[in-house]
Design a protein around this motif. Structure first.
Motif, PDB file in Angstrom:
ATOM      1  N   LEU A 223       0.824  -1.207   0.000  1.00  0.00           N
ATOM      2  CA  LEU A 223       0.000   0.000   0.000  1.00  0.00           C
ATOM      3  C   LEU A 223       0.860   1.261   0.000  1.00  0.00           C
ATOM      4  O   LEU A 223       0.416   2.324   0.441  1.00  0.00           O
ATOM      5  CB  LEU A 223      -0.942  -0.004   1.206  1.00  0.00           C
ATOM      6  CG  LEU A 223      -1.949  -1.164   1.263  1.00  0.00           C
ATOM      7  CD1 LEU A 223      -2.779  -1.096   2.530  1.00  0.00           C
ATOM      8  CD2 LEU A 223      -2.851  -1.169   0.033  1.00  0.00           C
ATOM      9  N   SER A 224       2.099   1.157  -0.490  1.00  0.00           N
ATOM     10  CA  SER A 224       3.013   2.305  -0.470  1.00  0.00           C
ATOM     11  C   SER A 224       2.518   3.455  -1.344  1.00  0.00           C
ATOM     12  O   SER A 224       2.716   4.621  -1.005  1.00  0.00           O
ATOM     13  CB  SER A 224       4.406   1.875  -0.954  1.00  0.00           C
ATOM     14  OG  SER A 224       5.065   1.092   0.010  1.00  0.00           O
ATOM     15  N   CYS A 225       1.916   3.142  -2.469  1.00  0.00           N
ATOM     16  CA  CYS A 225       1.559   4.168  -3.453  1.00  0.00           C
ATOM     17  C   CYS A 225       0.164   4.727  -3.188  1.00  0.00           C
ATOM     18  O   CYS A 225      -0.834   4.315  -3.800  1.00  0.00           O
ATOM     19  CB  CYS A 225       1.649   3.593  -4.854  1.00  0.00           C
ATOM     20  SG  CYS A 225       3.323   3.071  -5.311  1.00  0.00           S
ATOM     21  N   GLY A 226       0.098   5.618  -2.229  1.00  0.00           N
ATOM     22  CA  GLY A 226      -1.173   6.273  -1.923  1.00  0.00           C
ATOM     23  C   GLY A 226      -2.206   5.368  -1.293  1.00  0.00           C
ATOM     24  O   GLY A 226      -3.397   5.675  -1.320  1.00  0.00           O
ATOM     25  N   GLY A 227      -1.765   4.234  -0.723  1.00  0.00           N
ATOM     26  CA  GLY A 227      -2.689   3.339  -0.045  1.00  0.00           C
ATOM     27  C   GLY A 227      -3.518   2.471  -0.960  1.00  0.00           C
ATOM     28  O   GLY A 227      -4.447   1.787  -0.506  1.00  0.00           O
ATOM     29  N   ARG A 228      -3.195   2.454  -2.262  1.00  0.00           N
ATOM     30  CA  ARG A 228      -3.977   1.670  -3.219  1.00  0.00           C
ATOM     31  C   ARG A 228      -3.060   0.705  -3.963  1.00  0.00           C
ATOM     32  O   ARG A 228      -2.056   1.121  -4.562  1.00  0.00           O
ATOM     33  CB  ARG A 228      -4.691   2.584  -4.208  1.00  0.00           C
ATOM     34  CG  ARG A 228      -5.715   3.513  -3.554  1.00  0.00           C
ATOM     35  CD  ARG A 228      -6.408   4.385  -4.584  1.00  0.00           C
ATOM     36  NE  ARG A 228      -7.149   3.575  -5.564  1.00  0.00           N
ATOM     37  CZ  ARG A 228      -7.776   4.103  -6.609  1.00  0.00           C
ATOM     38  NH1 ARG A 228      -7.749   5.405  -6.824  1.00  0.00           N
ATOM     39  NH2 ARG A 228      -8.422   3.311  -7.448  1.00  0.00           N
ATOM     40  N   PHE A 229      -3.421  -0.565  -3.955  1.00  0.00           N
ATOM     41  CA  PHE A 229      -2.610  -1.573  -4.624  1.00  0.00           C
ATOM     42  C   PHE A 229      -2.546  -1.324  -6.130  1.00  0.00           C
ATOM     43  O   PHE A 229      -1.512  -1.558  -6.768  1.00  0.00           O
ATOM     44  CB  PHE A 229      -3.171  -2.971  -4.346  1.00  0.00           C
ATOM     45  CG  PHE A 229      -2.411  -4.070  -5.018  1.00  0.00           C
ATOM     46  CD1 PHE A 229      -1.130  -4.427  -4.595  1.00  0.00           C
ATOM     47  CD2 PHE A 229      -2.963  -4.753  -6.097  1.00  0.00           C
ATOM     48  CE1 PHE A 229      -0.426  -5.437  -5.225  1.00  0.00           C
ATOM     49  CE2 PHE A 229      -2.267  -5.767  -6.737  1.00  0.00           C
ATOM     50  CZ  PHE A 229      -0.990  -6.112  -6.294  1.00  0.00           C
ATOM     51  N   SER A 230      -3.632  -0.842  -6.717  1.00  0.00           N
ATOM     52  CA  SER A 230      -3.639  -0.566  -8.157  1.00  0.00           C
ATOM     53  C   SER A 230      -2.589   0.473  -8.531  1.00  0.00           C
ATOM     54  O   SER A 230      -1.993   0.413  -9.612  1.00  0.00           O
ATOM     55  CB  SER A 230      -5.029  -0.111  -8.604  1.00  0.00           C
ATOM     56  OG  SER A 230      -5.424   1.065  -7.907  1.00  0.00           O
ATOM     57  N   ASN A 231      -2.337   1.450  -7.648  1.00  0.00           N
ATOM     58  CA  ASN A 231      -1.290   2.450  -7.895  1.00  0.00           C
ATOM     59  C   ASN A 231       0.091   1.794  -7.895  1.00  0.00           C
ATOM     60  O   ASN A 231       0.974   2.162  -8.687  1.00  0.00           O
ATOM     61  CB  ASN A 231      -1.333   3.545  -6.841  1.00  0.00           C
ATOM     62  CG  ASN A 231      -2.565   4.419  -6.946  1.00  0.00           C
ATOM     63  OD1 ASN A 231      -3.263   4.391  -7.956  1.00  0.00           O
ATOM     64  ND2 ASN A 231      -2.841   5.189  -5.899  1.00  0.00           N
ATOM     65  N   LEU A 232       0.274   0.839  -6.992  1.00  0.00           N
ATOM     66  CA  LEU A 232       1.552   0.135  -6.926  1.00  0.00           C
ATOM     67  C   LEU A 232       1.798  -0.653  -8.210  1.00  0.00           C
ATOM     68  O   LEU A 232       2.901  -0.641  -8.759  1.00  0.00           O
ATOM     69  CB  LEU A 232       1.568  -0.807  -5.722  1.00  0.00           C
ATOM     70  CG  LEU A 232       2.782  -1.735  -5.609  1.00  0.00           C
ATOM     71  CD1 LEU A 232       4.067  -0.939  -5.421  1.00  0.00           C
ATOM     72  CD2 LEU A 232       2.592  -2.726  -4.461  1.00  0.00           C
ATOM     73  N   VAL A 233       0.765  -1.335  -8.701  1.00  0.00           N
ATOM     74  CA  VAL A 233       0.900  -2.107  -9.940  1.00  0.00           C
ATOM     75  C   VAL A 233       1.260  -1.179 -11.094  1.00  0.00           C
ATOM     76  O   VAL A 233       2.126  -1.505 -11.926  1.00  0.00           O
ATOM     77  CB  VAL A 233      -0.406  -2.871 -10.241  1.00  0.00           C
ATOM     78  CG1 VAL A 233      -0.348  -3.503 -11.626  1.00  0.00           C
ATOM     79  CG2 VAL A 233      -0.644  -3.935  -9.178  1.00  0.00           C
TER      80      VAL A 233
END
Length: 250
Positions: A180-190
């Motif tokens: 959840l590093s990227c703004g708390g959203r897994f889709s952002n991380l992907v």
């Protein structure tokens, strides 16, 4: 019985590190020594035993590190604890350093000073490497919070290009995001990992992305598969044992 005692400077020269590093190892008990007044001495036999143990450990780990493409690779690493993650990063950096590559460490949930301490305890001369610009440690979460995914992506690209300008053949880097590093959203991380993969295809770098999965639950399993789609290889690392698999997304 006459046992040869070595000074801290002599041991540092043999191990190709700094006297300060040797002092830290002695104080932490990582390297047994003898205190003679205010000076430390290390038995030659003790040092030879430590070198032998280190060589044996390196032999056990050599296979998976040697299978990483030194110039173009993006490896998803799966670990189950912070200790395992730091152990993996330390081994990866030691291998890159031995090959004469420049090193990069991107921090997400890790604080840069904690990284310095952990890697120093694992035998890397972090202070010297940073002073020589052979290693750079960057707070990527701060870059993400300012500029979104483009901030960390640009940092990766800039450091690889700088590595080439400095005359290194390639850069070995590690970034260790949380799910959840990227703004708390897994889709952002992907999306970040997808963009990073696009950059790494064009530039000379071998990169590992270690993630901590304490338990592989059904939701984590799906996330793991999604992350695997954007990496060339998958490394499973646990308690100094490792398996590296080449990834062929379908």
């Amino acid at each position: 019985m006459n046992e040869k005692l070595l000074t801290v400077d002599e041991v540092a020269q043999i191990l190709r590190t700094t006297p300060n590093t040797i002092y830290r190892w002695l104080r932490a008990g990582k390297l047994p020594g003898i205190k003679l007044g205010k000076e430390w001495r290390i038995k030659k036999e003790t040092l030879e035993l430590k070198l032998h143990e280190t060589n044996q450990l390196n032999q056990l780990r050599r296979s998976f590190l040697d299978n990483i493409d030194p110039h173009h690779d993006h490896v998803l690493a799966v670990t189950n604890s912070k200790d395992n993650l730091y152990n993996l990063e330390a081994e990866f950096f030691k291998k890159g350093l031995a090959k004469g590559y420049r090193l990069f460490k991107g921090c997400w949930w890790q604080h840069p000073d904690d990284v310095r301490q952990e890697l120093t305890q694992r035998g890397l001369p972090i202070e010297d490497l940073e002073a020589k610009n052979s290693l750079v440690i960057v707070d990527l979460i701060a870059q993400y919070n300012r500029s979104g995914k483009n901030g960390p992506i640009q940092i990766w690209a800039n450091e690889i290009e700088k590595t080439v300008r400095l005359g290194y053949p390639t850069m070995w880097g590690s970034g260790s995001p949380h799910l959840l590093s990227c703004g708390g959203r897994f889709s952002n991380l992907v999306e970040f990992e997808r963009s990073l993969e696009d950059i790494l295809k064009k530039l000379p770098a071998a990169v590992i992305c270690p993630y901590i999965f304490e338990d592989i639950r059904s939701d984590c399993f799906g996330q793991l598969i999604e992350l695997m789609k954007h990496h060339n290889s998958v490394l499973f690392y646990n308690d100094k044992s490792a398996t590296l698999l080449k990834n062929y997304p379908v």
